[in-house]
Design a protein around this motif. Structure first.
Motif, PDB file in Angstrom:
ATOM      1  N   UNK A  19       0.848  -1.188   0.000  1.00  0.00           N
ATOM      2  CA  UNK A  19       0.000   0.000   0.000  1.00  0.00           C
ATOM      3  C   UNK A  19       0.885   1.241   0.000  1.00  0.00           C
ATOM      4  N   UNK A  20       0.489   2.275  -0.736  1.00  0.00           N
ATOM      5  CA  UNK A  20       1.331   3.474  -0.838  1.00  0.00           C
ATOM      6  C   UNK A  20       1.198   4.387   0.372  1.00  0.00           C
ATOM      7  N   UNK A  21       2.004   5.437   0.381  1.00  0.00           N
ATOM      8  CA  UNK A  21       1.926   6.444   1.427  1.00  0.00           C
ATOM      9  C   UNK A  21       2.274   5.900   2.794  1.00  0.00           C
TER      10      UNK A  21
ATOM     11  N   UNK B  94      -7.151  -5.514  -5.033  1.00  0.00           N
ATOM     12  CA  UNK B  94      -6.443  -6.765  -5.327  1.00  0.00           C
ATOM     13  C   UNK B  94      -6.331  -7.029  -6.835  1.00  0.00           C
ATOM     14  N   UNK B  95      -6.102  -5.948  -7.599  1.00  0.00           N
ATOM     15  CA  UNK B  95      -5.818  -6.087  -9.021  1.00  0.00           C
ATOM     16  C   UNK B  95      -7.008  -6.001  -9.939  1.00  0.00           C
ATOM     17  N   UNK B  96      -8.210  -5.912  -9.411  1.00  0.00           N
ATOM     18  CA  UNK B  96      -9.429  -6.012 -10.217  1.00  0.00           C
ATOM     19  C   UNK B  96      -9.511  -4.973 -11.335  1.00  0.00           C
ATOM     20  N   UNK B  97      -9.094  -3.734 -11.070  1.00  0.00           N
ATOM     21  CA  UNK B  97      -9.290  -2.658 -12.039  1.00  0.00           C
ATOM     22  C   UNK B  97      -8.059  -2.374 -12.898  1.00  0.00           C
ATOM     23  N   UNK B  98      -7.047  -3.223 -12.801  1.00  0.00           N
ATOM     24  CA  UNK B  98      -5.841  -3.019 -13.612  1.00  0.00           C
ATOM     25  C   UNK B  98      -4.651  -2.524 -12.822  1.00  0.00           C
ATOM     26  N   UNK B  99      -4.868  -2.174 -11.578  1.00  0.00           N
ATOM     27  CA  UNK B  99      -3.811  -1.852 -10.621  1.00  0.00           C
ATOM     28  C   UNK B  99      -4.135  -2.585  -9.332  1.00  0.00           C
ATOM     29  N   UNK B 100      -3.164  -2.703  -8.438  1.00  0.00           N
ATOM     30  CA  UNK B 100      -3.451  -3.414  -7.199  1.00  0.00           C
ATOM     31  C   UNK B 100      -4.641  -2.786  -6.476  1.00  0.00           C
ATOM     32  N   UNK B 101      -4.667  -1.438  -6.474  1.00  0.00           N
ATOM     33  CA  UNK B 101      -5.796  -0.717  -5.887  1.00  0.00           C
ATOM     34  C   UNK B 101      -6.276   0.324  -6.879  1.00  0.00           C
ATOM     35  N   UNK B 102      -7.575   0.501  -6.971  1.00  0.00           N
ATOM     36  CA  UNK B 102      -8.138   1.418  -7.971  1.00  0.00           C
ATOM     37  C   UNK B 102      -7.706   2.857  -7.729  1.00  0.00           C
ATOM     38  N   UNK B 103      -7.488   3.239  -6.460  1.00  0.00           N
ATOM     39  CA  UNK B 103      -7.126   4.626  -6.179  1.00  0.00           C
ATOM     40  C   UNK B 103      -5.758   4.995  -6.746  1.00  0.00           C
ATOM     41  N   UNK B 104      -4.942   4.001  -7.073  1.00  0.00           N
ATOM     42  CA  UNK B 104      -3.630   4.289  -7.647  1.00  0.00           C
ATOM     43  C   UNK B 104      -3.735   4.922  -9.025  1.00  0.00           C
ATOM     44  N   UNK B 105      -4.875   4.787  -9.672  1.00  0.00           N
ATOM     45  CA  UNK B 105      -5.094   5.386 -10.992  1.00  0.00           C
ATOM     46  C   UNK B 105      -4.894   6.902 -10.946  1.00  0.00           C
ATOM     47  N   UNK B 106      -5.242   7.515  -9.807  1.00  0.00           N
ATOM     48  CA  UNK B 106      -5.107   8.965  -9.683  1.00  0.00           C
ATOM     49  C   UNK B 106      -3.993   9.374  -8.721  1.00  0.00           C
TER      50      UNK B 106
ATOM     51  N   UNK C 228       1.088 -11.614 -12.273  1.00  0.00           N
ATOM     52  CA  UNK C 228       0.843 -10.309 -12.886  1.00  0.00           C
ATOM     53  C   UNK C 228      -0.634 -10.075 -13.171  1.00  0.00           C
ATOM     54  N   UNK C 229      -1.489 -10.382 -12.200  1.00  0.00           N
ATOM     55  CA  UNK C 229      -2.922 -10.370 -12.459  1.00  0.00           C
ATOM     56  C   UNK C 229      -3.481  -8.961 -12.650  1.00  0.00           C
ATOM     57  N   UNK C 230      -2.890  -7.963 -12.006  1.00  0.00           N
ATOM     58  CA  UNK C 230      -3.362  -6.598 -12.235  1.00  0.00           C
ATOM     59  C   UNK C 230      -3.134  -6.197 -13.685  1.00  0.00           C
ATOM     60  N   UNK C 231      -1.972  -6.512 -14.212  1.00  0.00           N
ATOM     61  CA  UNK C 231      -1.677  -6.210 -15.612  1.00  0.00           C
ATOM     62  C   UNK C 231      -2.580  -7.011 -16.545  1.00  0.00           C
ATOM     63  N   UNK C 232      -2.822  -8.271 -16.186  1.00  0.00           N
ATOM     64  CA  UNK C 232      -3.747  -9.069 -16.991  1.00  0.00           C
ATOM     65  C   UNK C 232      -5.138  -8.445 -17.009  1.00  0.00           C
ATOM     66  N   UNK C 233      -5.577  -7.973 -15.847  1.00  0.00           N
ATOM     67  CA  UNK C 233      -6.904  -7.352 -15.772  1.00  0.00           C
ATOM     68  C   UNK C 233      -6.975  -6.119 -16.652  1.00  0.00           C
ATOM     69  N   UNK C 234      -5.920  -5.326 -16.642  1.00  0.00           N
ATOM     70  CA  UNK C 234      -5.908  -4.106 -17.447  1.00  0.00           C
ATOM     71  C   UNK C 234      -6.001  -4.441 -18.935  1.00  0.00           C
ATOM     72  N   UNK C 235      -5.200  -5.385 -19.386  1.00  0.00           N
ATOM     73  CA  UNK C 235      -5.163  -5.720 -20.811  1.00  0.00           C
ATOM     74  C   UNK C 235      -6.457  -6.396 -21.267  1.00  0.00           C
TER      75      UNK C 235
ATOM     76  N   UNK D  12     -16.510   0.558 -17.583  1.00  0.00           N
ATOM     77  CA  UNK D  12     -15.741  -0.225 -16.631  1.00  0.00           C
ATOM     78  C   UNK D  12     -14.274   0.105 -16.683  1.00  0.00           C
ATOM     79  N   UNK D  13     -13.522  -0.589 -15.862  1.00  0.00           N
ATOM     80  CA  UNK D  13     -12.055  -0.470 -15.844  1.00  0.00           C
ATOM     81  C   UNK D  13     -11.500  -1.815 -15.422  1.00  0.00           C
ATOM     82  N   UNK D  14     -10.477  -2.266 -16.138  1.00  0.00           N
ATOM     83  CA  UNK D  14      -9.942  -3.586 -15.856  1.00  0.00           C
ATOM     84  C   UNK D  14     -11.019  -4.623 -16.098  1.00  0.00           C
ATOM     85  N   UNK D  15     -11.110  -5.592 -15.210  1.00  0.00           N
ATOM     86  CA  UNK D  15     -12.142  -6.622 -15.322  1.00  0.00           C
ATOM     87  C   UNK D  15     -13.290  -6.389 -14.335  1.00  0.00           C
TER      88      UNK D  15
END
Length: 469
Positions: A113-115, A245-257, A325-332, A356-359
């Motif tokens: 987790x960041x921060x 947990x990778x669902x939206x293409x990153x480990x956490x969706x908030x990382x998008x911003x 690499x499931x977050x990357x898989x979800x994104x693609x 949507x975003x990711x899967x």
């Protein structure tokens, strides 16, 4: 007691379709049995692996529901099963000691987790994680109010329900907690107005509204939310129970911003699809203000939180997500699916929107309410406005062996939420099947006609059990 016939474990495993249905009808939620029977959604599944399930006749089904986001790594992942085997002789509950697996998982979550997110509290579900987050926010700020969003979903306990957006799930339980305030999702102006009195402990929000219908906020929303919360010393609670947990293409969706919450809620796929686990993660400063002293360290606890089997499943699940690499898989894969679905919007009248975003993908359908009411002579008036998604769901299951479901707060949105390691071949089969359903039922006339007959056969008791009217 000797006159009672009890079902032993081996017998329970072997119960057939009818026997299982009868137990649920008689001893559990009979209304739910009626509901699933309306469009023939019930199956007796006897095996699960990856993205597939098998019924007692050996038929294979593709799981595009994914346990409402609980199966990011798929069913019965061998690495999680192996982890369960490794800890089977360890003590599972150790309230008077410190579980090394819980400490290790808290350490790992602090790393990914960041921060300044650092301290974890483990519980048994997403609703419990939300409860823990709200209590922490109030205890650490000494403020009263919690702001939440319309169409949000944070759980169904009385506390978490108080901060969820759909009245259908709340009205039977009023009065709920009265220190929550609902605002529109995506509006930073109204959020700021709500915080100006400096009485708000926290703003709780989903980065993407899952049960609200897979609603993505405007670009930059979370970043602006972070700025506003900081301006008024209000904590930001991000509910990543479904998006994490990778669902939206990153480990956490908030990382998008590039934002970081003060309190993070996790659950669902954190447990690897095997164990029920929830987690609340916060900073050291916030934790110390609420629970840091000896006299306060037991204010919020839970019996089963942090047990050995649950922690082992989480540790293994995190490894799988990173190693595969499931977050990357979800994104693609999400980009691939959305590109295909975009073509459906102009081609089929039934499709209102795709997003949507990711899967985590939603296909919003135009309502069949008018058609169903007309065909049924008004019998299904109270039900039909919430039933369009169920009709498509039934078609996909019964004709093509594909499991999907609609979102709770917008039943006209079909969610596509498969395991992140689903294959492109399986994705293409789902897309082809969905298109066949849409092609066959242009305008909804044939689908509504067929489905309304099933609804008409349902009793008034069934309608009441679903609509509450």
């Amino acid at each position: 007691m000797s006159n009672y016939k009890k079902i032993k474990l081996d017998e329970a495993i072997g119960l057939n379709y009818s026997e299982n249905l009868e137990n649920h009808k008689k001893y559990m939620n009979s209304g739910l049995v009626d509901y699933l029977s309306l469009v023939d959604l019930y199956r007796r599944y006897v095996k699960a692996k990856g993205s597939s399930l098998w019924d007692e006749q050996g038929n294979e089904y593709l799981d595009f529901l994914g346990g409402y986001g609980s199966l990011n790594i798929g069913h019965n992942h061998p690495k999680v099963i192996e982890a369960m085997d490794k800890v089977k002789e360890l003590p599972n509950l150790m309230q008077a000691s410190f579980n090394p697996l819980a400490g290790a998982l808290a350490h790992n979550l602090a790393q990914i987790t960041p921060g300044e997110l650092q301290r974890s509290f483990f519980c048994n579900s997403g609703a419990e994680a939300v409860e823990a987050a709200v209590k922490l926010a109030k205890a650490s700020t000494c403020r009263e109010k919690i702001i939440y969003c319309d169409a949000s979903f944070h759980g169904k306990t009385l506390g978490s329900l108080s901060f969820s957006g759909r009245e259908k799930y709340k009205e039977a339980f009023y009065p709920l907690l009265n220190w929550g305030c609902k605002i529109p999702f995506g509006s930073t102006e109204i959020l700021e107005d709500s915080l100006k009195d400096r009485q708000v402990a926290a703003f709780m929000v989903e980065p993407i509204q899952g049960e609200g219908g897979i609603i993505i906020p405007p670009q930059g929303y979370l970043k602006k939310v972070r700025e506003i919360c900081d301006r008024y010393n209000t904590l930001l609670i991000l509910d990543e129970i479904q998006t994490g947990m990778g669902r939206t293409g990153k480990m956490f969706a908030f990382e998008e911003e590039g934002v970081v919450p003060d309190i993070l809620c996790l659950a669902k796929s954190l447990g690897g699809g095997i164990m029920p686990v929830g987690a609340m993660i916060t900073t050291d400063l916030i934790w110390q203000k609420a629970y840091g002293s000896i006299d306060k360290c037991l204010i919020h606890t839970t019996t089963f939180g942090g047990n050995t089997w649950a922690m082992a499943s989480c540790l293994a699940a995190l490894e799988v997500i990173e190693e595969e690499g499931l977050a990357q898989q979800a994104q693609e894969k999400g980009v691939y699916i959305l590109e295909k679905l975009e073509g459906f919007k102009n081609k089929y009248d039934l499709v209102k929107d795709v997003r949507g975003r990711g899967l985590l993908i939603g296909v919003e359908l135009n309502s069949a309410e008018g058609t169903l009411n007309k065909i049924s002579g008004g019998l299904v008036k109270n039900l039909s406005k919430d039933f369009t998604g169920a009709l498509i769901t039934g078609e996909l299951l019964n004709r093509y062996n594909i499991i999907v479901a609609y979102t709770l707060n917008n039943p006209n949105v079909i969610r596509l939420e498969p395991p992140l390691n689903i294959s492109y071949e399986q994705i293409d089969y789902m897309l082809d099947s969905l298109e066949k359903v849409l092609t066959k039922n242009k305008g909804f006339l044939s689908l509504a006609s067929k489905s309304s007959k099933s609804l008409i056969r349902g009793s008034k008791h069934i309608l009441k059990s679903i609509t509450g009217k």
